[in-house]
Design an enzyme around this catalytic site. Structure first.
Site, mmCIF file in Angstrom:
data_model
loop_
_atom_site.group_PDB
_atom_site.id
_atom_site.type_symbol
_atom_site.label_atom_id
_atom_site.label_comp_id
_atom_site.label_asym_id
_atom_site.label_seq_id
_atom_site.Cartn_x
_atom_site.Cartn_y
_atom_site.Cartn_z
ATOM 1 N N GLU A 1 0.833 -1.214 0.000
ATOM 2 C CA GLU A 1 0.000 0.000 0.000
ATOM 3 C C GLU A 1 0.866 1.262 0.000
ATOM 4 O O GLU A 1 0.417 2.328 0.420
ATOM 5 C CB GLU A 1 -0.924 0.024 1.231
ATOM 6 C CG GLU A 1 -1.898 -1.137 1.340
ATOM 7 C CD GLU A 1 -3.049 -1.116 0.331
ATOM 8 O OE1 GLU A 1 -3.095 -0.210 -0.517
ATOM 9 O OE2 GLU A 1 -3.878 -2.052 0.398
ATOM 10 N N HIS B 1 -2.802 1.260 8.696
ATOM 11 C CA HIS B 1 -3.892 0.555 8.012
ATOM 12 C C HIS B 1 -4.004 -0.841 8.613
ATOM 13 O O HIS B 1 -2.999 -1.539 8.754
ATOM 14 C CB HIS B 1 -3.630 0.473 6.512
ATOM 15 C CG HIS B 1 -4.411 -0.608 5.835
ATOM 16 N ND1 HIS B 1 -5.797 -0.625 5.838
ATOM 17 C CD2 HIS B 1 -4.030 -1.730 5.171
ATOM 18 C CE1 HIS B 1 -6.210 -1.707 5.197
ATOM 19 N NE2 HIS B 1 -5.167 -2.404 4.798
ATOM 20 N N HIS C 1 -7.104 -4.320 9.635
ATOM 21 C CA HIS C 1 -8.327 -5.014 9.225
ATOM 22 C C HIS C 1 -9.184 -5.373 10.441
ATOM 23 O O HIS C 1 -9.319 -6.561 10.763
ATOM 24 C CB HIS C 1 -7.971 -6.302 8.465
ATOM 25 C CG HIS C 1 -7.117 -6.113 7.239
ATOM 26 N ND1 HIS C 1 -6.413 -7.141 6.641
ATOM 27 C CD2 HIS C 1 -6.866 -5.008 6.482
ATOM 28 C CE1 HIS C 1 -5.769 -6.683 5.569
ATOM 29 N NE2 HIS C 1 -6.010 -5.389 5.464
ATOM 30 N N HIS D 1 -12.671 -3.949 3.408
ATOM 31 C CA HIS D 1 -11.228 -4.230 3.449
ATOM 32 C C HIS D 1 -10.624 -3.899 4.820
ATOM 33 O O HIS D 1 -10.056 -4.766 5.461
ATOM 34 C CB HIS D 1 -10.539 -3.447 2.307
ATOM 35 C CG HIS D 1 -9.044 -3.550 2.303
ATOM 36 N ND1 HIS D 1 -8.272 -3.152 1.243
ATOM 37 C CD2 HIS D 1 -8.161 -3.987 3.233
ATOM 38 C CE1 HIS D 1 -6.989 -3.356 1.507
ATOM 39 N NE2 HIS D 1 -6.894 -3.859 2.723
HETATM 40 O O1 2HA Z 1 -0.386 -5.336 3.423
HETATM 41 O O2 2HA Z 1 -3.357 -5.081 4.207
HETATM 42 O O3 2HA Z 1 -4.065 -3.777 2.083
HETATM 43 C C1 2HA Z 1 -1.490 -6.114 3.260
HETATM 44 C C2 2HA Z 1 -2.698 -5.275 3.218
HETATM 45 C C3 2HA Z 1 -3.035 -4.672 1.932
HETATM 46 ZN ZN ZN Z 2 -5.262 -4.216 3.887
#
Ligand code: 2HA
Ligand code: ZN
Length: 267
Positions: A119, A142, A144, A214
């Site tokens: 990313e 970032h 999840h 995502h």
């Molecule tokens: O790096 O989360 O969005 C792996 C991820 C891609």
């Molecule tokens: Zn990701």
């Protein structure tokens, strides 16, 4: 080569903070395999000794020109590296890069040739945007989070400010510590320039942006603060889901009470 951590105390501190947060992301269950990424802008804080390090790998094109971070220095999680490994061995699972003087490519300068996150275009574009607008934000996280990503699968929640307001109303902390709410970036291919631009489009208004179906992307002064906002939103999502699983729709703090809190706490 001596580790950059030994010649640059500010970098050592930032990398230590990244490792701590990487451990939290793993413990939270938000970082399956290589999921998620973290970058920190070290351009202001890096020691001169770090700034003059020579590339240890050939330059990589960014895919766009980023004028505000020309010559900038960043710690980046490595692509395909695990958060849980970043927590224990940050310099084996991440690297320090320098953006070229024309803002079109970057080179790894320390410690090992670990290729930056998939990313990277989002992360560097976000840093470029933040520096360009004079922000003191230096960290991009970032990850999840299960609960928040699940909520993004309901189209009704993707309407502007609907989910952010719902999450604010679950517990006062979320209104207080995530005061700019939650932006929404429509689904786009992971690692794409489209995702980068959809995120930046939300950052004028929000510090945390949902990447539909995502994950979330958070920006702040440091990685700890960026993590805390996601954690707070996730707590609210958990409260919502727990109430729903008990069979009722949570009432939520009323708009009047939230307005009162905004006033009293000067949010
Ligand atoms: O790096 O989360 O969005 C792996 C991820 C891609
Ligand atoms: Zn990701």
């Amino acid at each position: 080569m001596d580790s950059i951590l030994n010649i640059c105390p500010a970098t050592a501190k930032a990398v230590n903070d990244v490792a701590e947060v990487a451990g939290y992301l793993w413990q939270k269950g938000w970082a399956e395999r290589n999921g998620g990424n973290i970058t920190v802008n070290l351009s202001d804080s890096a020691a001169d000794a770090a700034r003059t390090l020579q590339p240890i790998a050939p330059p990589t094109p960014i895919g766009r020109t980023l004028p505000h971070i020309k010559g900038g220095i960043f710690f980046c999680k490595g692509t395909n590296k695990r958060m849980r490994d970043l927590a224990r061995y940050p310099m084996d699972n991440g690297s320090v890069i320098r953006v070229s003087d024309d803002g079109t490519n970057y080179s790894i300068i320390a410690d090992k040739p670990v290729k930056p996150t998939s990313e990277i275009i989002s992360h560097l574009s976000i840093h470029n945007y933040l520096v360009g607008k004079g922000s003191n934000y230096r960290a991009v996280v970032h990850t999840h989070p299960i609960d928040l990503v699940a909520m993004s699968h309901n189209p009704a929640f993707l309407e502007k400010d609907l989910l952010g307001t719902l999450l604010w109303s679950m517990i006062p902390e979320t209104r207080a510590f995530c005061p700019r709410g939650l932006g929404i970036a429509p689904y786009a291919l992971p690692g794409s320039a489209e995702l980068a631009d959809a995120t930046i489009a939300q950052l004028d208004e929000y510090d945390v942006v949902m990447w539909e179906k995502h994950g979330v992307c958070s920006v702040s002064e440091n990685v700890g603060e960026a993590f805390d906002m996601i954690d707070t939103l996730s707590k609210s999502a958990q409260i919502y889901l727990t109430a729903k699983s008990m069979g009722f729709e949570p009432e939520g703090i009323s708009p009047e009470k939230m307005e009162e809190m905004k006033r009293v706490f000067n949010l």
